[in-house]
Design a protein around this motif. Structure first.
Motif, mmCIF file in Angstrom:
data_model
loop_
_atom_site.group_PDB
_atom_site.id
_atom_site.type_symbol
_atom_site.label_atom_id
_atom_site.label_comp_id
_atom_site.label_asym_id
_atom_site.label_seq_id
_atom_site.Cartn_x
_atom_site.Cartn_y
_atom_site.Cartn_z
ATOM 1 N N ASN A 121 3.522 1.582 4.744
ATOM 2 C CA ASN A 121 4.737 1.828 3.982
ATOM 3 C C ASN A 121 4.808 0.922 2.760
ATOM 4 O O ASN A 121 4.066 -0.057 2.635
ATOM 5 N N ALA A 122 5.729 1.241 1.874
ATOM 6 C CA ALA A 122 5.955 0.426 0.687
ATOM 7 C C ALA A 122 7.413 0.576 0.280
ATOM 8 O O ALA A 122 8.132 1.456 0.775
ATOM 9 N N GLY A 182 14.668 -0.033 -2.740
ATOM 10 C CA GLY A 182 14.710 0.843 -1.575
ATOM 11 C C GLY A 182 13.314 1.254 -1.159
ATOM 12 O O GLY A 182 12.333 0.956 -1.847
ATOM 13 N N PRO A 183 13.192 1.953 -0.035
ATOM 14 C CA PRO A 183 11.871 2.342 0.464
ATOM 15 C C PRO A 183 11.248 3.470 -0.332
ATOM 16 O O PRO A 183 11.943 4.276 -0.950
ATOM 17 N N CYS A 184 9.923 3.504 -0.343
ATOM 18 C CA CYS A 184 9.192 4.646 -0.900
ATOM 19 C C CYS A 184 9.281 5.768 0.131
ATOM 20 O O CYS A 184 8.501 5.822 1.085
ATOM 21 N N ILE A 193 0.614 8.945 0.068
ATOM 22 C CA ILE A 193 0.005 7.631 0.284
ATOM 23 C C ILE A 193 0.270 6.771 -0.949
ATOM 24 O O ILE A 193 -0.192 7.082 -2.050
ATOM 25 N N ILE A 194 1.032 5.696 -0.775
ATOM 26 C CA ILE A 194 1.346 4.796 -1.883
ATOM 27 C C ILE A 194 0.135 3.907 -2.128
ATOM 28 O O ILE A 194 -0.275 3.144 -1.260
ATOM 29 N N GLN A 195 -0.431 3.996 -3.328
ATOM 30 C CA GLN A 195 -1.734 3.389 -3.595
ATOM 31 C C GLN A 195 -1.835 1.898 -3.255
ATOM 32 O O GLN A 195 -2.803 1.498 -2.604
ATOM 33 N N PRO A 196 -0.897 1.017 -3.663
ATOM 34 C CA PRO A 196 -1.089 -0.405 -3.326
ATOM 35 C C PRO A 196 -0.994 -0.705 -1.836
ATOM 36 O O PRO A 196 -1.394 -1.794 -1.405
ATOM 37 N N LYS A 239 4.076 -0.094 8.863
ATOM 38 C CA LYS A 239 4.414 -1.437 8.416
ATOM 39 C C LYS A 239 4.517 -1.439 6.898
ATOM 40 O O LYS A 239 3.817 -0.683 6.220
ATOM 41 N N ASP A 240 5.364 -2.297 6.369
ATOM 42 C CA ASP A 240 5.494 -2.438 4.926
ATOM 43 C C ASP A 240 4.342 -3.286 4.399
ATOM 44 O O ASP A 240 4.214 -4.461 4.756
ATOM 45 N N LEU A 241 3.507 -2.705 3.545
ATOM 46 C CA LEU A 241 2.320 -3.394 3.042
ATOM 47 C C LEU A 241 2.405 -3.763 1.563
ATOM 48 O O LEU A 241 1.660 -4.638 1.117
ATOM 49 N N ALA A 242 3.260 -3.109 0.804
ATOM 50 C CA ALA A 242 3.264 -3.356 -0.636
ATOM 51 C C ALA A 242 4.600 -2.995 -1.258
ATOM 52 O O ALA A 242 5.430 -2.308 -0.645
ATOM 53 N N SER A 243 4.796 -3.464 -2.483
ATOM 54 C CA SER A 243 5.949 -3.083 -3.305
ATOM 55 C C SER A 243 5.432 -2.459 -4.591
ATOM 56 O O SER A 243 4.570 -3.035 -5.262
ATOM 57 N N TYR A 244 5.964 -1.307 -4.921
ATOM 58 C CA TYR A 244 5.608 -0.581 -6.139
ATOM 59 C C TYR A 244 6.699 -0.855 -7.175
ATOM 60 O O TYR A 244 7.868 -0.548 -6.936
#
Length: 317
Positions: free
Chosen positions: A128-129, A140-142, A160-163, A205-210
């Motif tokens: 997640n991101a 907020g969430p992606c 799929i959020i790239q980062p 799980k939250d893995l990144a912020s865009y």
């Protein structure tokens, strides 16, 4: 390089993760990206910043981190070229790239490696991101992120959020790496190729912020970006734009029609409205998607993001 027994044991326990950051005149955000990588709790990260010859103080910033990462600053042929050449200069068994305006969440690399350990056949792991603004505040969430389905990835949209994605070097090499000819859809194209014969794993799980700026390459791509997306989709058997991209194109055309109406360009207004409707009606998946709560949640998220950026712009006047 020949590894000692101790080195081999370390590599087995902590496989090397190579991260590449492509950068060009992004000094305002690059420090946050770098610090998010250097702050990871994983002990075997190789980090390379591929700068395209910035003139905004980026090089001076990179010199500050000289002992903690490697960097190159020279002209490149665009983002895809910089990332691909960066991977060629690293040797990790797990790869990922982090754009200069995005950041990794604490523990993201360790979570990705754990997922690869638990799924030995995986070629791609993603999580997640969330969205952050220019100042790093969470918006907020992606909401586009979904559990993995190759069918939906190809026929509905890129969720799929790239980062927040990591992939194995072996699989990356096997599918031929990034397509350097692509400007907007190189990540989606890579996900599709990686998923053709390999396992893909989603971890909740939250893995990144865009970082949403409203001026991101994706946000400003317009119809040119969607045309590239359609060309990629047709490579893999789609008859046109996937469903969610169709909805995006329809909204864009409708927005353009409103602008034409304000300028009293009535024929152009009508033409854009007809194109907008035809874009949706040309796909039953796009039509039925309009009944999905997930789609409307994504729509509300997008509106909130653009509203936030506009409020910031007004506040700066």
């Amino acid at each position: 390089m020949t590894l000692s027994n101790a080195d081999e044991s370390f590599e087995d326990t902590f496989p090397r993760v190579s991260l590449v950051t492509p950068s060009y005149n992004a000094a305002a955000y690059l420090r946050a990206a770098i610090e998010s990588v250097l702050g990871q709790d994983y002990p075997n990260i190789e980090y390379l910043v591929m700068d395209g010859g910035s003139t905004d103080g980026t090089v001076e910033l990179l010199k500050h981190f000289d002992t903690k990462l490697r960097w190159v600053s020279e002209k490149d042929d665009g983002q895809s070229d910089a990332i691909a050449r960066g991977f060629e200069q690293t040797n990790g068994t797990i790869l990922g790239w982090l754009n200069a305006d995005d950041v990794l969440k604490p523990g993201a690399v360790r979570a990705a490696v754990d997922a690869f350990r638990a799924n030995r056949q995986a070629a791609l792991v993603y999580g997640n991101a969330d969205f952050i603004d220019a100042e790093g505040r969470t918006l907020g969430p992606c909401t586009v992120v979904e559990s993995y389905s190759r069918f939906r990835l190809l026929h509905y949209g890129d969720y799929i959020i790239q980062p927040a994605a990591f992939f194995s070097r072996q699989a990356y090499n096997d599918v031929g790496g990034l397509d350097k000819s692509l400007h907007w859809a190189m990540d989606w194209d890579l996900w599709i190729r990686l998923s053709q014969r390999n396992e893909v794993v989603y971890i909740d799980k939250d893995l990144a912020s865009y970082r949403w700026l409203g001026s991101n390459k994706t946000a400003e791509g317009g119809l040119d970006r969607l045309n590239e997306v359609e060309s990629v989709a047709r490579r893999y058997g789609c008859k046109g734009l996937p469903a969610y991209f169709r909805l995006e194109k329809a909204r864009l055309l409708a927005s353009q029609s409103r602008q034409d109406l304000q300028q009293e360009k009535y024929l152009l207004t009508l033409d854009k409205l007809v194109q907008s409707a035809a874009t949706i009606l040309g796909s039953w998946r796009a039509v039925t998607s309009l009944l999905s709560p997930h789609v409307w949640r994504n729509y509300r998220t997008a509106k909130a993001l653009y509203r936030h950026v506009e409020e910031q712009r007004v506040g700066l006047r």
